[in-house]
Write a protein that holds these residues in place. Sequence first.
Motif, PDB file in Angstrom:
ATOM      1  N   GLU A 146       0.834  -1.205   0.000  1.00  0.00           N
ATOM      2  CA  GLU A 146       0.000   0.000   0.000  1.00  0.00           C
ATOM      3  C   GLU A 146       0.867   1.253   0.000  1.00  0.00           C
ATOM      4  OE1 GLU A 146      -3.329   2.360   2.713  1.00  0.00           O
ATOM      5  OE2 GLU A 146      -2.782   0.295   3.236  1.00  0.00           O
ATOM      6  N   ALA A 147       1.949   1.234   0.766  1.00  0.00           N
ATOM      7  CA  ALA A 147       2.843   2.390   0.811  1.00  0.00           C
ATOM      8  C   ALA A 147       3.412   2.691  -0.570  1.00  0.00           C
ATOM      9  CB  ALA A 147       3.970   2.140   1.808  1.00  0.00           C
ATOM     10  N   ARG A 148       3.825   1.653  -1.278  1.00  0.00           N
ATOM     11  CA  ARG A 148       4.362   1.854  -2.635  1.00  0.00           C
ATOM     12  C   ARG A 148       3.287   2.392  -3.571  1.00  0.00           C
ATOM     13  NH1 ARG A 148       7.569  -2.835  -1.299  1.00  0.00           N
ATOM     14  NH2 ARG A 148       5.846  -4.209  -1.861  1.00  0.00           N
ATOM     15  N   ALA A 149       2.055   1.851  -3.428  1.00  0.00           N
ATOM     16  CA  ALA A 149       0.978   2.266  -4.325  1.00  0.00           C
ATOM     17  C   ALA A 149       0.542   3.710  -4.072  1.00  0.00           C
ATOM     18  CB  ALA A 149      -0.219   1.327  -4.161  1.00  0.00           C
ATOM     19  N   ARG A 150       0.638   4.161  -2.834  1.00  0.00           N
ATOM     20  CA  ARG A 150       0.212   5.529  -2.513  1.00  0.00           C
ATOM     21  C   ARG A 150       1.318   6.560  -2.728  1.00  0.00           C
ATOM     22  NH1 ARG A 150      -4.700   5.903  -0.061  1.00  0.00           N
ATOM     23  NH2 ARG A 150      -5.532   4.084   1.043  1.00  0.00           N
ATOM     24  N   ASP A 152      -2.260   6.073  10.131  1.00  0.00           N
ATOM     25  CA  ASP A 152      -2.042   5.315   8.895  1.00  0.00           C
ATOM     26  C   ASP A 152      -0.722   5.709   8.233  1.00  0.00           C
ATOM     27  OD1 ASP A 152      -4.450   4.050   9.282  1.00  0.00           O
ATOM     28  OD2 ASP A 152      -5.573   5.299   7.881  1.00  0.00           O
ATOM     29  N   LEU A 153      -0.406   6.998   8.244  1.00  0.00           N
ATOM     30  CA  LEU A 153       0.835   7.458   7.616  1.00  0.00           C
ATOM     31  C   LEU A 153       2.047   6.792   8.242  1.00  0.00           C
ATOM     32  CD1 LEU A 153       2.473   9.341   5.774  1.00  0.00           C
ATOM     33  CD2 LEU A 153       2.262  11.106   7.548  1.00  0.00           C
ATOM     34  N   TYR A 154       2.112   6.783   9.567  1.00  0.00           N
ATOM     35  CA  TYR A 154       3.307   6.258  10.223  1.00  0.00           C
ATOM     36  C   TYR A 154       3.317   4.734  10.262  1.00  0.00           C
ATOM     37  CZ  TYR A 154       3.945  11.125  11.023  1.00  0.00           C
ATOM     38  OH  TYR A 154       4.092  12.472  10.805  1.00  0.00           O
ATOM     39  N   ARG A 155       2.166   4.109  10.175  1.00  0.00           N
ATOM     40  CA  ARG A 155       2.149   2.649  10.055  1.00  0.00           C
ATOM     41  C   ARG A 155       2.682   2.219   8.696  1.00  0.00           C
ATOM     42  NH1 ARG A 155      -3.740   2.025  12.924  1.00  0.00           N
ATOM     43  NH2 ARG A 155      -2.994   1.875  15.063  1.00  0.00           N
ATOM     44  N   ARG A 193       4.861   3.929   6.881  1.00  0.00           N
ATOM     45  CA  ARG A 193       6.310   4.173   6.898  1.00  0.00           C
ATOM     46  C   ARG A 193       7.035   3.129   7.732  1.00  0.00           C
ATOM     47  NH1 ARG A 193       6.401  10.793   7.652  1.00  0.00           N
ATOM     48  NH2 ARG A 193       6.051  11.322   5.442  1.00  0.00           N
ATOM     49  N   GLU A 194       6.461   2.770   8.864  1.00  0.00           N
ATOM     50  CA  GLU A 194       7.102   1.791   9.734  1.00  0.00           C
ATOM     51  C   GLU A 194       7.169   0.423   9.077  1.00  0.00           C
ATOM     52  OE1 GLU A 194       6.840   0.539  14.429  1.00  0.00           O
ATOM     53  OE2 GLU A 194       4.972   0.728  13.306  1.00  0.00           O
TER      54      GLU A 194
END
Length: 308
Positions: free
Chosen positions: A171-175, A238-241, A243-244
Motif C-alpha cells: 500500500e505504501a508503494r501504491a500511494r 495510517d501514515l506512520y504505520r 512508513r514503519e
Amino acid sequence: MIHGTSTQPGVSADVRQQVLELRRRHSFREVAMLAGLPLGTVKAICSRAGVFRDNPAHRALFSLPPIRESSQTLPAVPELPPKERVTGDAELDAVLWLQAVINTGDAALIDKAMEAATRIKTPLKTLEDRYAAFLQATNPGNPFAGLATVGFGDLKGLAKKAIERNCRQNEARARFGDALFDPTPAELFCTETLAGLERSGALHDFDCNQVATRFKDRPELMPQTLADCLHELRFWSDLYRLREAVCRHGGDPPPEATARDWFVFGMLAEIRPRTKVESVAVLRFMGEENRMGAREADAILMNLVGGA
C-alpha cells in the motif's frame, strides 16, 4: 431572554456568535436554555453558520494520496532463505528457518512454511523452552537473553503480522511511490504553523497552550466536527504505520506533527457530538488506538456522555 421562531430573522450577530460558542460545549437543548432561545432557532443558527459541518479543506489536507496503479514491475517473489545451523538442535533450527520464511511476507511461501510446521512432532512450547535454555547457555549473565524466545512458537501469529506488514508495504508503494518519507503537505503545515516555538520539559514537548493558539489561528484547517477529528487522527496513524512497515525505525513523526496529533485528540473533549453514532465512533477509536489511558480521556468521555 430572547424569543423568536425557528427562522429568527431578528437575532443579532452577537447572539448568533454566543449560540455558536455555546454549541461547541453544550447540547442544542442546553444552548437553547442558556441563550434563552427556542430550540428550533438554535438549530437554525448552527445549521446556517455551517461551522458544525465536516470541513472539506481540512479533510483534503489530512488525507493519504490515493492508491495508484503502478507501471513498475512488481517485486519478485522472494527466494527461500537458506537453511543454517544456528543451535545445532535440528528441531530448533527448523523452527528458526520457518520463522525466516514467514518473515518474507510472501503468502505462498508462508503457506508452505505453515504446512511444514505441521510435521514438527515436538510441542512448540517444549521447543521454546529448549531455545531459552540455549540462549541462556550461550549468553551467560545476560538477563535479556531470554527475550528472543517470546512468541517463539507462535508461528500463526508471526504469519499474520508478516502478511499484514507486506500488505502495508504494498500500500505504501501504491500511494507514495518513492516519496514515502518525503514531508507530506500536512507535516509541512504543522512545521510551518509551529515555527519558532521552543520545546521544553523532560519530553521536549511544545507548550500545549501555544500549540492550541497557533493552530486555532488557522481556522480554515481546523476540524469542525468529531468526525473531522477522527479523520485526521487516523491519517496520522495510517501514515506512520505505512512508513514503519517499510522502515521500522524510519517512521517517527516530526515533533510538530506529534503536537498536532495530541492537539486534535484534545479537541475530542471540546467539540460536541452531533449524533450518538459519532459518539460511538470516538469510543471505538479510543479503544482501537489504546488511548483510553490518555490524560484527556476523562474529559473526552464526559463530552460524549453529554449527548448531541
